[in-house]
Every structure is written in C-alpha cells, then in structure tokens.
Design a protein around this motif. Structure first.
Motif, PDB file in Angstrom:
ATOM      1  N   VAL A   1      37.786  11.497  19.706  1.00  0.00           N
ATOM      2  CA  VAL A   1      39.152  11.159  19.267  1.00  0.00           C
ATOM      3  C   VAL A   1      40.030  10.809  20.457  1.00  0.00           C
ATOM      4  O   VAL A   1      40.768   9.811  20.437  1.00  0.00           O
ATOM      5  CB  VAL A   1      39.766  12.330  18.470  1.00  0.00           C
ATOM      6  N   ASN A   2      39.943  11.585  21.518  1.00  0.00           N
ATOM      7  CA  ASN A   2      40.797  11.365  22.688  1.00  0.00           C
ATOM      8  C   ASN A   2      40.364  10.165  23.534  1.00  0.00           C
ATOM      9  O   ASN A   2      41.137   9.689  24.367  1.00  0.00           O
ATOM     10  CB  ASN A   2      40.823  12.620  23.557  1.00  0.00           C
TER      11      ASN A   2
ATOM     12  N   PRO B   1      44.985   5.730  19.478  1.00  0.00           N
ATOM     13  CA  PRO B   1      44.600   6.479  18.276  1.00  0.00           C
ATOM     14  C   PRO B   1      45.658   6.384  17.175  1.00  0.00           C
ATOM     15  O   PRO B   1      46.856   6.412  17.443  1.00  0.00           O
ATOM     16  CB  PRO B   1      44.464   7.912  18.780  1.00  0.00           C
ATOM     17  N   THR B   2      45.195   6.250  15.961  1.00  0.00           N
ATOM     18  CA  THR B   2      46.054   6.251  14.781  1.00  0.00           C
ATOM     19  C   THR B   2      45.420   7.165  13.744  1.00  0.00           C
ATOM     20  O   THR B   2      44.273   7.600  13.900  1.00  0.00           O
ATOM     21  CB  THR B   2      46.187   4.841  14.187  1.00  0.00           C
TER      22      THR B   2
ATOM     23  N   ILE C   1      36.198  10.489  13.468  1.00  0.00           N
ATOM     24  CA  ILE C   1      35.679  11.797  13.046  1.00  0.00           C
ATOM     25  C   ILE C   1      34.482  11.612  12.115  1.00  0.00           C
ATOM     26  O   ILE C   1      33.455  12.284  12.241  1.00  0.00           O
ATOM     27  CB  ILE C   1      36.786  12.637  12.374  1.00  0.00           C
ATOM     28  N   GLY C   2      34.607  10.664  11.194  1.00  0.00           N
ATOM     29  CA  GLY C   2      33.485  10.399  10.296  1.00  0.00           C
ATOM     30  C   GLY C   2      32.255   9.912  11.040  1.00  0.00           C
ATOM     31  O   GLY C   2      31.131  10.376  10.795  1.00  0.00           O
ATOM     32  N   GLU C   3      32.454   8.978  11.951  1.00  0.00           N
ATOM     33  CA  GLU C   3      31.327   8.442  12.712  1.00  0.00           C
ATOM     34  C   GLU C   3      30.681   9.515  13.592  1.00  0.00           C
ATOM     35  O   GLU C   3      29.461   9.504  13.803  1.00  0.00           O
ATOM     36  CB  GLU C   3      31.788   7.258  13.554  1.00  0.00           C
ATOM     37  N   THR C   4      31.492  10.433  14.101  1.00  0.00           N
ATOM     38  CA  THR C   4      30.946  11.518  14.920  1.00  0.00           C
ATOM     39  C   THR C   4      30.115  12.467  14.073  1.00  0.00           C
ATOM     40  O   THR C   4      29.050  12.944  14.507  1.00  0.00           O
ATOM     41  CB  THR C   4      32.072  12.270  15.645  1.00  0.00           C
ATOM     42  N   PHE C   5      30.575  12.742  12.857  1.00  0.00           N
ATOM     43  CA  PHE C   5      29.748  13.530  11.935  1.00  0.00           C
ATOM     44  C   PHE C   5      28.388  12.864  11.753  1.00  0.00           C
ATOM     45  O   PHE C   5      27.340  13.522  11.773  1.00  0.00           O
ATOM     46  CB  PHE C   5      30.436  13.672  10.569  1.00  0.00           C
ATOM     47  N   ALA C   6      28.415  11.537  11.568  1.00  0.00           N
ATOM     48  CA  ALA C   6      27.166  10.799  11.333  1.00  0.00           C
ATOM     49  C   ALA C   6      26.213  10.906  12.514  1.00  0.00           C
ATOM     50  O   ALA C   6      24.996  10.972  12.338  1.00  0.00           O
ATOM     51  CB  ALA C   6      27.478   9.334  11.044  1.00  0.00           C
ATOM     52  N   LEU C   7      26.776  10.920  13.720  1.00  0.00           N
ATOM     53  CA  LEU C   7      25.946  11.034  14.921  1.00  0.00           C
ATOM     54  C   LEU C   7      25.357  12.435  15.074  1.00  0.00           C
ATOM     55  O   LEU C   7      24.248  12.605  15.587  1.00  0.00           O
ATOM     56  CB  LEU C   7      26.774  10.693  16.161  1.00  0.00           C
ATOM     57  N   LEU C   8      26.104  13.427  14.600  1.00  0.00           N
ATOM     58  CA  LEU C   8      25.690  14.812  14.806  1.00  0.00           C
ATOM     59  C   LEU C   8      24.727  15.334  13.748  1.00  0.00           C
ATOM     60  O   LEU C   8      23.921  16.224  14.033  1.00  0.00           O
ATOM     61  CB  LEU C   8      26.922  15.722  14.857  1.00  0.00           C
ATOM     62  N   THR C   9      24.817  14.781  12.529  1.00  0.00           N
ATOM     63  CA  THR C   9      23.970  15.332  11.474  1.00  0.00           C
ATOM     64  C   THR C   9      23.742  14.346  10.332  1.00  0.00           C
ATOM     65  O   THR C   9      24.588  13.483  10.068  1.00  0.00           O
ATOM     66  CB  THR C   9      24.606  16.613  10.878  1.00  0.00           C
ATOM     67  N   SER C  10      22.605  14.507   9.687  1.00  0.00           N
ATOM     68  CA  SER C  10      22.321  13.796   8.436  1.00  0.00           C
ATOM     69  C   SER C  10      22.018  14.820   7.341  1.00  0.00           C
ATOM     70  O   SER C  10      21.443  14.479   6.307  1.00  0.00           O
ATOM     71  CB  SER C  10      21.129  12.845   8.621  1.00  0.00           C
ATOM     72  N   ASP C  11      22.405  16.058   7.585  1.00  0.00           N
ATOM     73  CA  ASP C  11      22.159  17.167   6.662  1.00  0.00           C
ATOM     74  C   ASP C  11      22.911  16.943   5.345  1.00  0.00           C
ATOM     75  O   ASP C  11      24.143  16.945   5.311  1.00  0.00           O
ATOM     76  CB  ASP C  11      22.600  18.480   7.316  1.00  0.00           C
TER      77      ASP C  11
END
Length: 267
Positions: free
Chosen positions: A68-69, A74-75, A83-93
């Motif tokens: 984010v930073n 940032p908007t 945030i959504g894309e980071t979730f995607a990178l961190l997990t596919s659970d």
C-alpha cells in the motif's frame, strides 16, 4: 449489537459531515459503507489488521503495508486493488476467500473480488468466479467487480459477449445490469472498448434482451451503453433506437431510448 442510529443512518454528503462514531464501526468491519463518502473515509489498513487477526494471519500484515505504501498516489480505489492483489499473491486458500466473501464489510468483499479476479486465466473461469460479486447486495462491490474484470474481458471479447448474453435472462437485476454495464464502450473510470466504439452491433446479443427491462437499474445501464456508442456511431444508435421504438412501444423502452439519445439530441 449495532445501535439503530448507526444502522439506519444516511450517508453524509461530504467528508466534513462524517460521524466519527460511524468511522469506528466501518474500520472495525461491523457495518457496510452507505455511500462514496464513507467508502473514501474508511481506513482500510486498520480494517485489514482486524481481518488478518480473525483469520489467524497477522504475520501477513507487513506485506500489505509495504504494498500500500509503495504506491505513488494511493487512493481508496487503488488501496482496495492493492490489498486484493496482495491477498492473491499470499494465498489461494479457498477457506480464506470464503471468509472474506461473506464478511459484513463491503470493503473486505471488494478485496476478495480483486484477489480472485487475478487467479483465473480464461474469461469463462473468470466470469464464473465473479458472478457472485456481480450479484452482491452492495453497490461498491458491484462496481469493483467491473473494474476487476473489464480489461480481461476485452482481451476475449467474443467469448465475453456470448457468456454475458446468457446473463441477461437472470432473475437478478444486478446480474442483468452487469452484463450491460461491464460492456459499455466507454464507461466510468474503466478502459474503453474500441471494438464497440467502431462496431457497436457486436454487442446486440447483450442489448436486445434488455431493451424493455423492468428494472430501472438495468435500463440506466443500457441507456448509458447506447449513449457511449453515440459518441462515435450516432447514426447507428439513432437507427437502433428508431427500430426499438417500433418493436417495443413500452415506457421502459422509451426510457432507454431517451437516455441513450441524450448526447445526440443535444447537438
């Protein structure tokens, strides 16, 4: 228990009218945003910390904070996407996404939408996963799903049109609205569809079933679609509207024609 004055509140007209108590509930993910002002005012990183804690994934927070930073400008919109894309990178659970998708907060459901949109290569797979988001009860999620899918759909436009033409028969007005709104030649804050600007007839299989739709929400989308097309193909839009007027003498079709012809009639 959420107080009734919070549940039954009206969205503020400006940021200066925001109730600090409401912001607290938004940042805890206990209520949905009422309008754009509340959506802009919510602190997504504060909310994210609580969500990650509930998932038992607090250790992930620094990754989100860095992402984010790292943005130059940032908007609220870009934060939701990052945030959504980071979730995607961190997990596919799937269990994690199931929790995000059913969360009370519309912002959390937006994160899930962005995340899942990045994890499917083909348009058929993408639209299958995105359909529940297109049907979401919250206006914000229904807009984000367009942002998250439109560019992908443009890369395989024929398939997109074919699939969305089937969505026009849905009993859910949100699904029918998505079919038209996501395919707008210009749209709002989205990539233009040059193929429809040049040849709007390519989208007729989506438009025709909706030419007299019972839902104003859907009619607005169809009218806006035609108005978009009229910027580059006014004669085609005029001809189609004349045809529809003869074929469908209803107040619903008349409403769409008036909305679709508004730019042409100003000239």
């Amino acid at each position: 228990m959420i107080p009734e004055h919070i549940i039954n509140r009206k969205g503020p007209r400006s940021l200066k009218d925001l109730n600090p108590e409401v912001i607290e509930y938004l940042n805890k993910g206990l209520v949905e945003t009422k309008n754009l002002m509340e959506w802009l005012a919510a602190d997504q990183l504060v909310l994210l910390k609580l969500v990650l804690n509930s998932l038992g994934k607090s250790v992930w927070y620094p990754d989100f904070e860095v992402a984010v930073n790292a943005q130059k400008k940032p908007t609220a919109n870009s934060n939701t996407k990052v945030i959504g894309e980071t979730f995607a990178l961190l997990t596919s659970d799937k269990k994690i996404y199931a929790e995000l998708k059913k969360h009370t907060s519309d912002l959390v459901r937006c994160w899930a939408c962005w995340a899942e949109s990045t994890q499917h290569d083909s348009v058929p797979e993408l639209l299958k996963i995105m359909k529940p988001y297109a049907a979401d009860t919250h206006f914000g999620v229904r807009e984000v799903v367009i942002f998250a899918t439109k560019e992908r759909m443009i890369t395989d436009l024929d398939t997109s049109v074919d699939l969305l033409s089937k969505w026009t028969t849905s009993s859910d007005e949100n699904i029918r609205r998505f079919a038209a709104e996501s395919m707008r030649p210009i749209g709002v804050w989205t990539k233009k569809i040059a193929a429809f600007q040049e040849n709007p007839a390519k989208a007729l299989s989506v438009l025709i079933p909706l030419q007299s739709d019972a839902s104003k929400y859907v009619r607005d989308a169809v009218g806006n679609w035609l108005n978009d097309a009229s910027k580059s193909q006014p004669d085609w839009v005029s001809g189609l509207c004349s045809q529809w007027k003869k074929q469908s003498d209803t107040k619903e079709t008349a409403y769409i024609i008036k909305r679709g012809m508004r730019t042409i009639l100003k000239k």
